[in-house]
Design an enzyme around this catalytic site. Structure first.
Site, PDB file in Angstrom:
ATOM      1  N   GLN A 179       0.830  -1.215   0.000  1.00 54.49           N
ATOM      2  CA  GLN A 179       0.000   0.000   0.000  1.00 54.49           C
ATOM      3  C   GLN A 179       0.864   1.264   0.000  1.00 54.49           C
ATOM      4  OE1 GLN A 179      -3.575  -0.758   0.463  1.00 54.49           O
ATOM      5  NE2 GLN A 179      -3.868   1.269  -0.435  1.00 54.49           N
ATOM      6  N   LYS A 198       1.788   1.831  -3.586  1.00 57.14           N
ATOM      7  CA  LYS A 198       0.564   2.111  -4.349  1.00 57.14           C
ATOM      8  C   LYS A 198       0.102   3.542  -4.109  1.00 57.14           C
ATOM      9  CE  LYS A 198      -2.678  -0.907  -3.714  1.00 57.14           C
ATOM     10  NZ  LYS A 198      -3.885  -1.674  -3.302  1.00 57.14           N
ATOM     11  N   LYS A 257      -2.571  -1.032   6.645  1.00 61.85           N
ATOM     12  CA  LYS A 257      -3.598  -2.052   6.417  1.00 61.85           C
ATOM     13  C   LYS A 257      -4.021  -2.586   7.772  1.00 61.85           C
ATOM     14  CE  LYS A 257      -5.671  -4.084   2.910  1.00 61.85           C
ATOM     15  NZ  LYS A 257      -5.897  -3.530   1.565  1.00 61.85           N
ATOM     16  N   GLY A 284     -12.376  -0.108   3.133  1.00 63.59           N
ATOM     17  CA  GLY A 284     -12.743  -1.519   2.972  1.00 63.59           C
ATOM     18  C   GLY A 284     -11.672  -2.335   2.260  1.00 63.59           C
ATOM     19  N   ASP A 285     -11.870  -3.632   2.266  1.00 64.95           N
ATOM     20  CA  ASP A 285     -11.055  -4.591   1.512  1.00 64.95           C
ATOM     21  C   ASP A 285     -11.879  -5.886   1.532  1.00 64.95           C
ATOM     22  OD1 ASP A 285      -8.165  -4.893   0.298  1.00 64.95           O
ATOM     23  OD2 ASP A 285      -8.430  -6.708   1.466  1.00 64.95           O
ATOM     24  N   THR A 330     -12.204   0.831  -7.899  1.00 60.18           N
ATOM     25  CA  THR A 330     -11.093  -0.098  -8.140  1.00 60.18           C
ATOM     26  C   THR A 330     -11.291  -0.833  -9.466  1.00 60.18           C
ATOM     27  OG1 THR A 330     -11.000  -0.376  -5.747  1.00 60.18           O
ATOM     28  CG2 THR A 330      -9.644  -1.853  -7.073  1.00 60.18           C
ATOM     29  N   ASN A 337     -16.294  -6.828  -4.794  1.00 69.05           N
ATOM     30  CA  ASN A 337     -16.327  -5.425  -5.210  1.00 69.05           C
ATOM     31  C   ASN A 337     -15.472  -5.171  -6.448  1.00 69.05           C
ATOM     32  OD1 ASN A 337     -14.626  -2.660  -4.797  1.00 69.05           O
ATOM     33  ND2 ASN A 337     -16.798  -2.360  -4.398  1.00 69.05           N
ATOM     34  N   SER A 341     -10.538   7.008  -2.649  1.00 71.39           N
ATOM     35  CA  SER A 341     -10.551   7.250  -1.197  1.00 71.39           C
ATOM     36  C   SER A 341      -9.872   8.578  -0.882  1.00 71.39           C
ATOM     37  CB  SER A 341      -9.816   6.125  -0.454  1.00 71.39           C
ATOM     38  OG  SER A 341     -10.652   5.011  -0.253  1.00 71.39           O
TER      39      SER A 341
HETATM   40  P1  NDP Z   1     -14.625  -8.777  -1.702  1.00 70.95           P
HETATM   41  O1  NDP Z   1     -14.683  -9.314  -0.333  1.00 70.95           O
HETATM   42  O2  NDP Z   1     -15.666  -7.848  -2.183  1.00 70.95           O
HETATM   43  O3  NDP Z   1     -14.516  -9.960  -2.767  1.00 70.95           O
HETATM   44  C1  NDP Z   1     -13.501 -10.904  -2.709  1.00 70.95           C
HETATM   45  C2  NDP Z   1     -13.794 -11.992  -3.711  1.00 70.95           C
HETATM   46  O4  NDP Z   1     -12.690 -12.883  -3.793  1.00 70.95           O
HETATM   47  C3  NDP Z   1     -14.983 -12.832  -3.319  1.00 70.95           C
HETATM   48  O5  NDP Z   1     -15.623 -13.288  -4.482  1.00 70.95           O
HETATM   49  C4  NDP Z   1     -14.361 -13.978  -2.545  1.00 70.95           C
HETATM   50  O6  NDP Z   1     -15.141 -15.171  -2.562  1.00 70.95           O
HETATM   51  C5  NDP Z   1     -13.057 -14.172  -3.301  1.00 70.95           C
HETATM   52  N1  NDP Z   1     -12.005 -14.626  -2.385  1.00 70.95           N
HETATM   53  C6  NDP Z   1     -11.554 -13.974  -1.285  1.00 70.95           C
HETATM   54  N2  NDP Z   1     -10.608 -14.694  -0.669  1.00 70.95           N
HETATM   55  C7  NDP Z   1     -10.477 -15.817  -1.386  1.00 70.95           C
HETATM   56  C8  NDP Z   1      -9.655 -16.942  -1.252  1.00 70.95           C
HETATM   57  N3  NDP Z   1      -8.775 -17.058  -0.235  1.00 70.95           N
HETATM   58  N4  NDP Z   1      -9.766 -17.899  -2.189  1.00 70.95           N
HETATM   59  C9  NDP Z   1     -10.647 -17.779  -3.218  1.00 70.95           C
HETATM   60  N5  NDP Z   1     -11.467 -16.726  -3.394  1.00 70.95           N
HETATM   61  C10 NDP Z   1     -11.373 -15.762  -2.494  1.00 70.95           C
HETATM   62  O7  NDP Z   1     -13.169  -8.083  -1.811  1.00 70.95           O
HETATM   63  P2  NDP Z   1     -12.648  -7.031  -2.883  1.00 70.95           P
HETATM   64  O8  NDP Z   1     -13.270  -7.261  -4.203  1.00 70.95           O
HETATM   65  O9  NDP Z   1     -12.733  -5.690  -2.250  1.00 70.95           O
HETATM   66  O10 NDP Z   1     -11.089  -7.407  -2.937  1.00 70.95           O
HETATM   67  C11 NDP Z   1     -10.558  -8.318  -3.894  1.00 70.95           C
HETATM   68  C12 NDP Z   1      -9.056  -8.078  -4.030  1.00 70.95           C
HETATM   69  O11 NDP Z   1      -8.834  -6.728  -4.472  1.00 70.95           O
HETATM   70  C13 NDP Z   1      -8.246  -8.204  -2.741  1.00 70.95           C
HETATM   71  O12 NDP Z   1      -6.940  -8.671  -3.060  1.00 70.95           O
HETATM   72  C14 NDP Z   1      -8.145  -6.763  -2.255  1.00 70.95           C
HETATM   73  O13 NDP Z   1      -7.023  -6.578  -1.406  1.00 70.95           O
HETATM   74  C15 NDP Z   1      -7.974  -6.049  -3.579  1.00 70.95           C
HETATM   75  N6  NDP Z   1      -8.300  -4.622  -3.598  1.00 70.95           N
HETATM   76  C16 NDP Z   1      -9.491  -4.152  -3.174  1.00 70.95           C
HETATM   77  C17 NDP Z   1      -9.778  -2.793  -3.230  1.00 70.95           C
HETATM   78  C18 NDP Z   1     -11.094  -2.230  -2.850  1.00 70.95           C
HETATM   79  O14 NDP Z   1     -11.277  -1.020  -2.998  1.00 70.95           O
HETATM   80  N7  NDP Z   1     -12.050  -3.012  -2.373  1.00 70.95           N
HETATM   81  C19 NDP Z   1      -8.765  -1.834  -3.723  1.00 70.95           C
HETATM   82  C20 NDP Z   1      -7.567  -2.454  -4.233  1.00 70.95           C
HETATM   83  C21 NDP Z   1      -7.346  -3.792  -4.140  1.00 70.95           C
HETATM   84  P3  NDP Z   1     -16.485 -15.299  -1.672  1.00 70.95           P
HETATM   85  O15 NDP Z   1     -17.532 -14.519  -2.410  1.00 70.95           O
HETATM   86  O16 NDP Z   1     -16.746 -16.751  -1.618  1.00 70.95           O
HETATM   87  O17 NDP Z   1     -16.137 -14.692  -0.345  1.00 70.95           O
HETATM   88  O1  2IT Z   2      -5.956  -2.453  -1.295  1.00 67.93           O
HETATM   89  C1  2IT Z   2      -6.467  -1.317  -1.376  1.00 67.93           C
HETATM   90  O2  2IT Z   2      -5.933  -0.398  -1.997  1.00 67.93           O
HETATM   91  C2  2IT Z   2      -7.746  -1.090  -0.704  1.00 67.93           C
HETATM   92  N1  2IT Z   2      -8.318  -2.032  -0.160  1.00 67.93           N
HETATM   93  C3  2IT Z   2      -8.361   0.274  -0.691  1.00 67.93           C
HETATM   94  C4  2IT Z   2      -7.750   1.104   0.411  1.00 67.93           C
HETATM   95  C5  2IT Z   2      -8.390   2.446   0.651  1.00 67.93           C
HETATM   96  O3  2IT Z   2      -7.938   3.079   1.607  1.00 67.93           O
HETATM   97  O4  2IT Z   2      -9.299   2.859  -0.071  1.00 67.93           O
END
Ligand code: NDP
Ligand code: 2IT
Length: 445
Positions: A111, A114, A126, A165-166, A210, A241, A377
């Site tokens: 992060q 990034k 984080k 969130g994450d 994202t 997400n 954010s």
């Molecule tokens: P969500 O919780 O909204 O979705 C995560 C998805 O990935 C779900 O479909 C989940 O399955 C699946 N998943 C999570 N863990 C596992 C695992 N161990 N094995 C298999 N599938 C898995 O999270 P986000 O979409 O927010 O985040 C997804 C990725 O993007 C992460 O790496 C996060 O760090 C990154 N990210 C997120 C940002 C954000 O703004 N939200 C910004 C930048 C990066 P299930 O539905 O079964 O739980």
């Molecule tokens: O991994 C990421 O960049 C995030 N989950 C978003 C972090 C944020 O502060 O919006």
């Protein structure tokens, strides 16, 4: 021994049971080797790399809460404030059973670079918990979030540290945490969290940011390499997400997204993933992807992993770390995939990354390509401190500009250091230079 090798060794010895953290450090240090060599004496004198590979502060706490049966449950909570040289600590909160100190440290380390790449003044952090939201009632989620914030509130603030969130933390959880923060502090301090709801200080387009940002940078990378995103077949992993809004924007830019996945299985939809159905299943029902298949008769549901075996032009890993391994990289190359652009954080293992790059696949690391979320954010923080709201179109335009600038900055950095087309090196170098400069300017602190 070179300074970079010395620090790689030191990090391994000091963190023997933290594989994810070591993986992230290895990638960054290898990328910045040429930069460090140019400044070795100065960096060594200031112990820059020692300081850059250690969190400035690291909190671990206990989260007791009461489930619907009246039983006391206990989880472990974390907040890692990795590097605050360029701005208040900033980064998401993850609720997932795989959360541990190694995962928190890798994510907050990533992060840091990034946030630097976004061009906005934000340090890297984080946090999260090993709490598993699956199968919990809404009231249980609320009580957990309240207990989590009862501890976390001591460490955060608009000028100190701003969580968001994450995985496992979306608008619902941010709402419960914000409510508890407001109650504890007895004041309305909107800038303390981002990803808030629109009725209480959230930014338009943060939910989509994202995924949309990922597609803006994908389009730019393809364009600068002589390709058009329109007409391309895209495979996506994840169904949360990031994946959902990546799929939506892929359609809008003329591509065809054909897969998504969750922690139990994956979907191949030959007609392309239907965003309304996906949102109904995941955002409204919070159900498994089997329900998507039930609603779309032509879609195929498979148990386990498998999206990388589907023939595609572009692959977007959007689920979690280390979900695209060497055999997956081989399958993608064998099927003619031209670009892998990371939506998740560190979804591709180091050997898979190298294999893709060696085979001419355009590869962009998550710290650049998923930076749209934290960038918006940052825009939410600006709107909160100005007490105003920009329109969806205004935020979306700024997001697009930021993603395009990120790509050109990392592309230029890779060229400057003789690694043209190596976007991993370019992203790490561009992110590193700003943080290193700020640290050196601020002295030994
Ligand atoms: P969500 O919780 O909204 O979705 C995560 C998805 O990935 C779900 O479909 C989940 O399955 C699946 N998943 C999570 N863990 C596992 C695992 N161990 N094995 C298999 N599938 C898995 O999270 P986000 O979409 O927010 O985040 C997804 C990725 O993007 C992460 O790496 C996060 O760090 C990154 N990210 C997120 C940002 C954000 O703004 N939200 C910004 C930048 C990066 P299930 O539905 O079964 O739980
Ligand atoms: O991994 C990421 O960049 C995030 N989950 C978003 C972090 C944020 O502060 O919006």
């Amino acid at each position: 021994m070179s300074y970079v090798d010395e620090i790689k060794q030191r990090v391994k010895v000091q963190n023997p049971s933290q594989p994810e953290f070591n993986q992230a450090v290895e990638e960054v240090l290898e990328s910045v080797r040429a930069v460090v060599e140019r400044n070795e004496e100065r960096y060594r004198r200031e112990a820059l790399l020692e300081r850059l590979t250690m969190p400035e502060r690291n909190f671990t706490f206990t989260i007791p809460w009461v489930d619907d049966n009246g039983n006391v449950q206990v989880n472990r909570g974390y907040r890692v404030q990795f590097n605050g040289a360029i701005g208040p600590y900033k980064g998401g909160l993850r609720f997932h059973p795989t959360v541990n100190l190694s995962v928190m440290k890798f994510l907050s380390f990533e992060q840091t670079f990034k946030n630097s790449l976004t061009g906005l003044p934000m340090g890297g952090a984080k946090g999260g918990s090993d709490f598993d939201p699956k199968g919990k009632s809404d009231r249980e989620i609320m009580r957990f979030c309240q207990s989590f914030m009862t501890e976390l509130h001591r460490y955060i603030g608009a000028d100190e540290d701003v969580p968001a969130g994450d995985i496992g933390v979306g608008a619902r959880e941010i709402g419960y945490m914000f409510g508890q923060y407001r109650r504890i502090r007895g004041a309305y301090k909107g800038g303390v969290l981002t990803g808030k709801g629109l009725s209480y200080g959230g930014s338009l387009a943060r939910t989509e940011a994202t995924g949309y940002g990922l597609l803006y940078i994908t389009q730019e990378i393809l364009k600068c390499n002589g390709h058009d995103l329109a007409g391309k077949t895209v495979v996506v992993s994840g169904a949360g997400n990031v994946a959902t809004y990546a799929i939506q924007k892929a359609w809008e830019l003329g591509a065809k997204p054909v897969t998504c996945s969750d922690s139990t299985g994956w979907i191949y939809d030959p007609e392309g993933i239907d965003v309304a159905t996906l949102r109904e299943v995941k955002e409204v029902r919070r159900a498994r992807l089997t329900e998507y298949a039930a609603l779309r008769p032509n879609a195929q549901y498979h148990e386990g992993k498998g999206v990388w075996t589907v023939k595609c032009d572009v692959a977007l890993p959007c689920a979690t770390q280390n979900e695209l391994l060497i055999d997956d990289a081989k399958a993608l190359v064998a099927n003619g995939c031209m670009a892998v652009i990371e939506g998740a954080n560190m979804p591709t293992s180091l050997d898979a990354t190298k294999y893709l790059q060696d085979n001419g696949v355009l590869f962009c690391p998550g710290k650049a390509s998923n930076a749209g979320g934290v960038a918006v954010s940052g825009l939410e923080m600006s709107q909160n401190s100005e007490r105003r709201s920009w329109t969806f179109e205004e935020v979306d335009e700024m997001l697009k500009g930021i993603m395009i600038r990120i790509f050109h900055n990392l592309d230029d950095a890779a060229r400057e250091y003789g690694m043209e087309g190596n976007y991993v090196a370019g992203a790490n170098i561009a992110g590193f230079l700003k943080v290193a400069d700020a640290m050196m300017s601020q002295g030994v602190v």
